[in-house]
Scaffold this active site. Sequence first.
Site, PDB file in Angstrom:
ATOM      1  N   GLN A  26      14.561 -12.860  55.374  1.00  0.00           N
ATOM      2  CA  GLN A  26      13.387 -11.963  55.114  1.00  0.00           C
ATOM      3  C   GLN A  26      12.788 -11.108  56.476  1.00  0.00           C
ATOM      4  OE1 GLN A  26      11.630 -14.714  52.079  1.00  0.00           O
ATOM      5  NE2 GLN A  26      11.210 -12.681  51.307  1.00  0.00           N
ATOM      6  N   HIS A  46      25.688  -5.674  51.617  1.00  0.00           N
ATOM      7  CA  HIS A  46      26.551  -4.592  51.949  1.00  0.00           C
ATOM      8  C   HIS A  46      27.835  -4.224  51.031  1.00  0.00           C
ATOM      9  CE1 HIS A  46      25.719  -6.655  56.168  1.00  0.00           C
ATOM     10  NE2 HIS A  46      24.675  -5.570  55.941  1.00  0.00           N
ATOM     11  N   ASP A  59      19.277  -6.337  57.246  1.00  0.00           N
ATOM     12  CA  ASP A  59      20.099  -6.079  58.365  1.00  0.00           C
ATOM     13  C   ASP A  59      19.294  -6.211  59.763  1.00  0.00           C
ATOM     14  OD1 ASP A  59      22.482  -5.861  56.874  1.00  0.00           O
ATOM     15  OD2 ASP A  59      22.817  -3.830  57.660  1.00  0.00           O
ATOM     16  N   ARG A  84       5.400 -22.065  59.171  1.00  0.00           N
ATOM     17  CA  ARG A  84       6.731 -22.673  58.509  1.00  0.00           C
ATOM     18  C   ARG A  84       7.760 -21.558  58.411  1.00  0.00           C
ATOM     19  NH1 ARG A  84       7.759 -22.103  52.595  1.00  0.00           N
ATOM     20  NH2 ARG A  84       9.896 -23.339  52.081  1.00  0.00           N
ATOM     21  N   HIS A 129      16.703 -21.499  53.127  1.00  0.00           N
ATOM     22  CA  HIS A 129      15.986 -20.539  52.324  1.00  0.00           C
ATOM     23  C   HIS A 129      16.698 -19.510  51.959  1.00  0.00           C
ATOM     24  CE1 HIS A 129      11.768 -19.264  51.512  1.00  0.00           C
ATOM     25  NE2 HIS A 129      12.495 -18.416  50.836  1.00  0.00           N
ATOM     26  N   ASN A 173      14.416 -24.669  50.202  1.00  0.00           N
ATOM     27  CA  ASN A 173      13.291 -23.880  49.526  1.00  0.00           C
ATOM     28  C   ASN A 173      13.654 -23.528  47.979  1.00  0.00           C
ATOM     29  OD1 ASN A 173      10.736 -22.267  49.847  1.00  0.00           O
ATOM     30  ND2 ASN A 173      12.131 -20.620  49.117  1.00  0.00           N
ATOM     31  N   GLU A 174      12.770 -24.082  47.172  1.00  0.00           N
ATOM     32  CA  GLU A 174      12.701 -23.632  45.919  1.00  0.00           C
ATOM     33  C   GLU A 174      14.357 -23.597  45.032  1.00  0.00           C
ATOM     34  OE1 GLU A 174      11.182 -19.542  45.403  1.00  0.00           O
ATOM     35  OE2 GLU A 174       9.099 -20.178  45.550  1.00  0.00           O
ATOM     36  N   ASN A 316       5.647 -24.656  46.471  1.00  0.00           N
ATOM     37  CA  ASN A 316       5.077 -23.020  46.495  1.00  0.00           C
ATOM     38  C   ASN A 316       4.589 -22.615  45.231  1.00  0.00           C
ATOM     39  OD1 ASN A 316       6.381 -22.976  48.866  1.00  0.00           O
ATOM     40  ND2 ASN A 316       8.293 -21.768  48.352  1.00  0.00           N
ATOM     41  N   TYR A 318       2.232 -19.780  43.129  1.00  0.00           N
ATOM     42  CA  TYR A 318       1.845 -18.443  43.191  1.00  0.00           C
ATOM     43  C   TYR A 318       0.804 -17.993  42.070  1.00  0.00           C
ATOM     44  CZ  TYR A 318       4.782 -17.144  46.970  1.00  0.00           C
ATOM     45  OH  TYR A 318       5.187 -17.053  48.312  1.00  0.00           O
ATOM     46  N   GLU A 386       3.847 -22.491  50.363  1.00  0.00           N
ATOM     47  CA  GLU A 386       3.741 -20.900  50.157  1.00  0.00           C
ATOM     48  C   GLU A 386       2.609 -20.552  48.960  1.00  0.00           C
ATOM     49  OE1 GLU A 386       7.153 -18.439  48.870  1.00  0.00           O
ATOM     50  OE2 GLU A 386       8.452 -19.738  50.415  1.00  0.00           O
TER      51      GLU A 386
HETATM   52  C1  GBH Z   1       8.824 -17.239  46.908  1.00  0.00           C
HETATM   53  O1  GBH Z   1       9.395 -17.424  45.496  1.00  0.00           O
HETATM   54  C2  GBH Z   1      10.010 -17.028  47.798  1.00  0.00           C
HETATM   55  O2  GBH Z   1      10.140 -18.326  48.340  1.00  0.00           O
HETATM   56  C3  GBH Z   1       9.846 -16.165  48.968  1.00  0.00           C
HETATM   57  O3  GBH Z   1      11.127 -16.194  49.708  1.00  0.00           O
HETATM   58  C4  GBH Z   1       9.348 -14.682  48.485  1.00  0.00           C
HETATM   59  O4  GBH Z   1       9.242 -13.869  49.344  1.00  0.00           O
HETATM   60  C5  GBH Z   1       7.865 -15.091  47.902  1.00  0.00           C
HETATM   61  O5  GBH Z   1       8.101 -16.110  46.910  1.00  0.00           O
HETATM   62  C6  GBH Z   1       7.413 -13.932  47.125  1.00  0.00           C
HETATM   63  O6  GBH Z   1       8.310 -13.536  46.059  1.00  0.00           O
HETATM   64  O7  GBH Z   1      10.807 -10.601  39.007  1.00  0.00           O
HETATM   65  O8  GBH Z   1      10.209 -11.544  36.885  1.00  0.00           O
HETATM   66  O9  GBH Z   1      12.356 -11.844  37.579  1.00  0.00           O
HETATM   67  C7  GBH Z   1       8.445 -17.400  44.678  1.00  0.00           C
HETATM   68  C8  GBH Z   1       9.081 -17.505  43.251  1.00  0.00           C
HETATM   69  C9  GBH Z   1      10.560 -16.567  41.706  1.00  0.00           C
HETATM   70  C10 GBH Z   1       8.674 -15.350  42.400  1.00  0.00           C
HETATM   71  C11 GBH Z   1      11.101 -15.322  41.004  1.00  0.00           C
HETATM   72  C12 GBH Z   1       9.423 -13.983  41.720  1.00  0.00           C
HETATM   73  C13 GBH Z   1      11.034 -13.245  40.150  1.00  0.00           C
HETATM   74  C14 GBH Z   1      10.598 -13.214  38.776  1.00  0.00           C
HETATM   75  N1  GBH Z   1       9.656 -16.273  42.773  1.00  0.00           N
HETATM   76  N2  GBH Z   1      10.447 -14.349  40.836  1.00  0.00           N
HETATM   77  S1  GBH Z   1      11.152 -11.787  37.956  1.00  0.00           S
END
Ligand code: GBH
Length: 491
Positions: A26, A46, A59, A84, A129, A173-174, A316, A318, A386
Amino acid sequence: CYGSVVRQQRRFPDDFLFGTATASYQIEGGWDADGKGESIWDYMVHNNPSVIRGETNGDVAGDTYNNYKRDVEMMRELGLDAYRFSMAWSRILPTGMANEVNPAGIEFYNNYINEMLKYNIQPLVTLYHWDLPQKLQELGGFANPLFSDWFEDYARVVYENFGDRVKMFITFNEPREICYEGYGAATKAPRLNSTAVGTYLCAKNLVIAHAKAYRLYDKEFREKQGGQCGITISVNWFGPATDAPEDEVAAELRRQGEWGLYAHPIFSAEGGFPKELSDKIAEKSAEQGYARSRLPEFTEEEKEFVRGTSDFFGVNHYTAFMVTAANGNANYPVPSLPDDMDNISFADDDWLKSASVWLTLAPNSIYKALSHLRTLYNDPIFYLTENGWSTLEGRDLIDDDRIEYYRASMESMLNCLDDGIKLKGYMAWSLLDNFEWMEGYIERFGLYEVDFEDPARKRTPRKSAFVYKHIIKNRYVDYEYEPESLTMTID
Ligand code: GBH
């Protein structure tokens, strides 16, 4: 007093680790620089660019490969205790196999780590990741039972080269995003869409790979390096939408399918996959004419091998969802993990919305998730690895909604600490705007804005960066605080 609301100033302990988090693909760029091999994300963007919103790719991304000193300077500006980040497996081992180590990759991560240590910022390293070396994907990736050996070999190279200075390793990660989104569905690379069979096969091989990397650290490195090794699992909160018993059952199955598949084998007392979901999958597999359950079993020996292999629980977190039973009416693909769990989830209309469809500000959800995990898994040590908020692209430096979200997270963490939950640290996602996977550069999570049109990828602090800095410095949330200007300094 004088009619104003006096908030109790609850504090974070001085040894609580405040940091930020990022991931290699990322932010780094340099996708083929100095001998780096191709990863599944390089390959996908790609060969199939239209799967990414705006047809962008990683890229160059934030070009941290060339800007790492500026990134560490930002860490100093914020006053971070820890940072991290993840290592790109294919930068270290271009083919994925450990017979050939790329010295430029080792040098890059050495420079990056040493720059952090110079300023007393503790590096937390994620080994994986999501950017699997493409060559390993061509051999089946996580579906190949030998995956766990390849991962163990890679982990050894990482411990040998960096473990003298890195004291906290996170294997994966996840897992949910790897196994469901990448294998079971098509919303992350490698977009296999290989049904629930793929999801569960990946889940089993992944936790075994994690356990091998943990046991390797334990056996050969811990004594001389003195660090810790764990895993990070995405744990959003899923509660029942109503008091109806069928909604509680639905919420439990959802939690087991979201994170229990990966957490239970590692953190539960009995080991193996969670029972209710396993039973449900076995039952549905039989009904659908499968000769055996599509959820692979662990042997007793494997269960023992995996159980107890994490020094901490990396979470993680959210957001939250409410869950209701679907009773077969949700039209999910058959077979799939969503169909096996058989429920529907939604957010409350009143919760503040971010730029990401899945992300709202749900009340006290960190506390709800951690207190649940605490009871289930015998009071482990937690790190929030996260947590963060998205805004839409555009040079939106005044990000009051992100500030509201971060402050709410702080309160929810303080509720955890008040309850004696062993929460030891918090990594905000993210230090800087980055390549948000399928959403490209449209959804932004950074405390620092990045100008992706600028070849130098200039970074500019948002208002939230100042608020986070103030929290880290003072160890409490000051609702009166307003930055005087958006000019950053190093204190
Ligand atoms: C994290 O995932 C990641 O570890 C990180 O890389 C990422 O940038 C960050 O969150 C922010 O997204 O679009 O409805 O299909 C968090 C878990 C799981 C959240 C997949 C978004 C997509 C759901 N993610 N989800 S949907």
